[in-house]
Enzyme design. Structure first.
Site, PDB file in Angstrom:
ATOM      1  N   GLY A 244       2.982 -13.107 -34.288  1.00 37.90           N
ATOM      2  CA  GLY A 244       2.041 -12.095 -33.829  1.00 37.90           C
ATOM      3  C   GLY A 244       0.900 -12.669 -33.004  1.00 37.90           C
ATOM      4  N   HIS A 245       0.068 -11.743 -32.494  1.00 42.93           N
ATOM      5  CA  HIS A 245      -1.022 -12.160 -31.602  1.00 42.93           C
ATOM      6  C   HIS A 245      -2.092 -12.960 -32.348  1.00 42.93           C
ATOM      7  CE1 HIS A 245      -3.043  -7.927 -32.250  1.00 42.93           C
ATOM      8  NE2 HIS A 245      -2.919  -8.601 -33.364  1.00 42.93           N
ATOM      9  N   ASN A 246      -2.622 -13.947 -31.640  1.00 42.76           N
ATOM     10  CA  ASN A 246      -3.693 -14.821 -32.127  1.00 42.76           C
ATOM     11  C   ASN A 246      -3.291 -15.680 -33.321  1.00 42.76           C
ATOM     12  OD1 ASN A 246      -5.383 -12.317 -30.819  1.00 42.76           O
ATOM     13  ND2 ASN A 246      -6.461 -14.265 -30.577  1.00 42.76           N
TER      14      ASN A 246
END
Length: 344
Positions: A244-246
Site C-alpha cells: 500500500g501507499h507510504n
C-alpha cells in the site's frame, strides 16, 4: 532447455571445495535425487533427503561439506558449503541461455519520447512506451510491452519483463528485476467519505525501489499519497503481493506470495513475511521479525520475534493454542457429561 557441461566446468561454477569419485558423463539435465538418471546433476539441499543419496543414479551430486558417504561407481560428489546456493550459481549460468543478453537499441515498434534519455547500451523491446523525461540506464533491458511513465528514473542493469509498468516519477535503482505484469506506482487506495460518497484523495508521491530489488509477477506497489513508498536494497517481493501507499520496507526483506501490507506500515531490515500475511496500517514490524503464513498482524512486533496466527501472537504460544483448539470437541463432551451427572 538443453544443457551440456563437463564435470570440470560444473566444479568450477559451483566452487567445489572437494571432489569424491569421478564421472565421464556430460551433464545434460538437473533432477531430484530419486528421479535422476545418468547424465543428470542432483543436489542434497535438505538434510531429510540424506538417505536418498546412496541410491541416486545422478552422475554428479552436490553434497554438503560434512557429508561422509562415498559415491557410487561412475559418480562424482562435489562437496560445497551450501548445495542449494551452489545449484543457484549453476542455474544463474544456465539462465543466460534462457534469457540471452539482448542487443542494445530501440525496437522500431517502440514509442520513445524525444525528451526521454535511453542509454545507448540499453534495450527497448517491441511495443514499449517510454514517456518524456524518463531515464533508462546503461545495460537495462525493457522486454515487450513495458510502460515507463513520465519522469521515471531506471538505473543500471535492470530487467523489466513483458507487461510491466513503472508509473510517473517512480525510481528504480540498479539491478532491479520486475517479473511479468508487475506494477510500480499505481495509485494508493485513498478515499474520504463525504457527502454520501467516497471521495478520491489524489496520490501525488512516488515509489522508490533500491538496488537489487526484485518484484514478482502481478505484484503491485502503490505510489505514496505524498513523499515515497520505499522498498529497500536487496528486498524481494513475491508474486501477487500488494504493498500500500507510504509503506516503508527496509533492506533484505522477504515478502511472500499473496501478502498484503496496508498503507503507512513499516518493515525494518531483514523481516520475513510468509505467504498470505495481512498487515494492518500504521504499524511497524521490527528488524529481523518473522511472520508465519496466513497471519494477521495488527500491532507492532518486537525485533527478532517470530509470530503467527490471527491476530498474530508469539509463535510457540500460538502453537500451544492450536493444540488446545483441537481438543475442544472432546472437552465439550466431558463438560456435557459432568453437567448431566450433576443434574442427575
Amino acid at each position: 532447455m538443453q544443457i551440456a557441461l563437463s564435470p570440470d566446468e560444473i566444479s568450477a561454477i559451483v566452487q567445489a571445495r572437494q571432489k569424491r569419485g569421478a564421472t565421464t558423463e556430460t551433464i545434460r539435465g538437473i533432477a531430484a535425487l530419486t528421479e535422476a538418471q545418468p547424465g543428470d546433476l542432483a543436489f542434497l539441499g535438505n538434510g531429510k533427503y540424506r538417505s536418498e543419496v546412496p541410491g541416486t543414479r545422478a552422475s554428479i551430486v552436490l553434497i554438503p561439506a560434512d557429508y561422509v558417504g562415498e559415491p557410487s561407481a561412475g559418480q562424482l560428489h562435489l562437496l560445497v558449503d551450501n548445495p542449494s546456493l551452489a545449484l543457484g550459481l549453476l542455474c544463474a549460468r544456465l539462465e543466460q541461455k534462457l534469457w540471452p543478453k539482448p542487443a542494445a537499441g530501440i525496437h522500431p515498434s517502440a514509442s520513445v519520447a524525444p525528451e526521454a534519455n535511453v542509454d545507448p547500451s540499453a534495450t527497448v523491446g517491441p511495443l514499449c512506451v517510454v514517456e518524456a523525461g524518463a531515464v533508462v540506464g546503461p545495460r537495462t533491458h525493457l522486454q515487450a510491452q513495458v510502460f515507463v511513465g513520465r519522469g521515471v528514473r531506471i538505473g543500471e542493469d535492470c530487467w523489466l519483463m513483458p507487461g510491466t509498468t513503472v508509473a510517473t516519477e517512480c525510481i528504480l535503482g540498479n539491478r532491479v528485476r520486475l517479473q511479468p505484469g508487475a506494477v510500480v506506482g499505481s495509485d494508493g487506495f485513498g478515499y474520504e467519505f463525504d457527502g454520501g460518497r467516497h471521495q478520491k484523495m489524489a496520490q501525488i508521491g512516488n515509489v522508490v525501489l533500491g538496488d537489487d530489488v526484485e518484484v514478482g509477477a502481478n505484484a503491485t506497489i502503490d505510489r505514496a499519497r505524498f513523499a515515497s513508498t520505499v522498498v529497500g536494497e536487496g528486498s524481494k517481493i513475491d508474486n501477487l503481493v500488494q504493498i500500500g501507499h507510504n509503506v516503508i520496507i527496509g533492506k533484505h526483506c522477504l515478502v511472500c506470495a499473496q501478502t498484503g501490507i496496508s498503507g503507512s506500515s513499516a518493515l525494518e531490515d531483514y523481516v520475513i513475511l510468509a505467504g498470505q500475511v495481512g498487515v494492518t496500517g500504521h504499524i511497524t514490524i521490527r528488524k529481523g521479525a518473522k511472520v508465519g503464513a496466513q497471519s494477521g498482524v495488527n500491532d507492532d512486533t518486537p525485533p527478532g520475534s517470530s509470530v503467527r496466527g490471527t491476530p498474530s501472537r508469539p509463535y510457540m504460544f500460538e502453537q500451544r493454542l492450536q493444540v488446545l483448539r483441537e481438543r475442544l470437541p472432546e472437552l465439550f463432551k466431558r463438560v456435557g457429561a459432568l453437567e448431566d451427572r450433576l443434574k442427575g
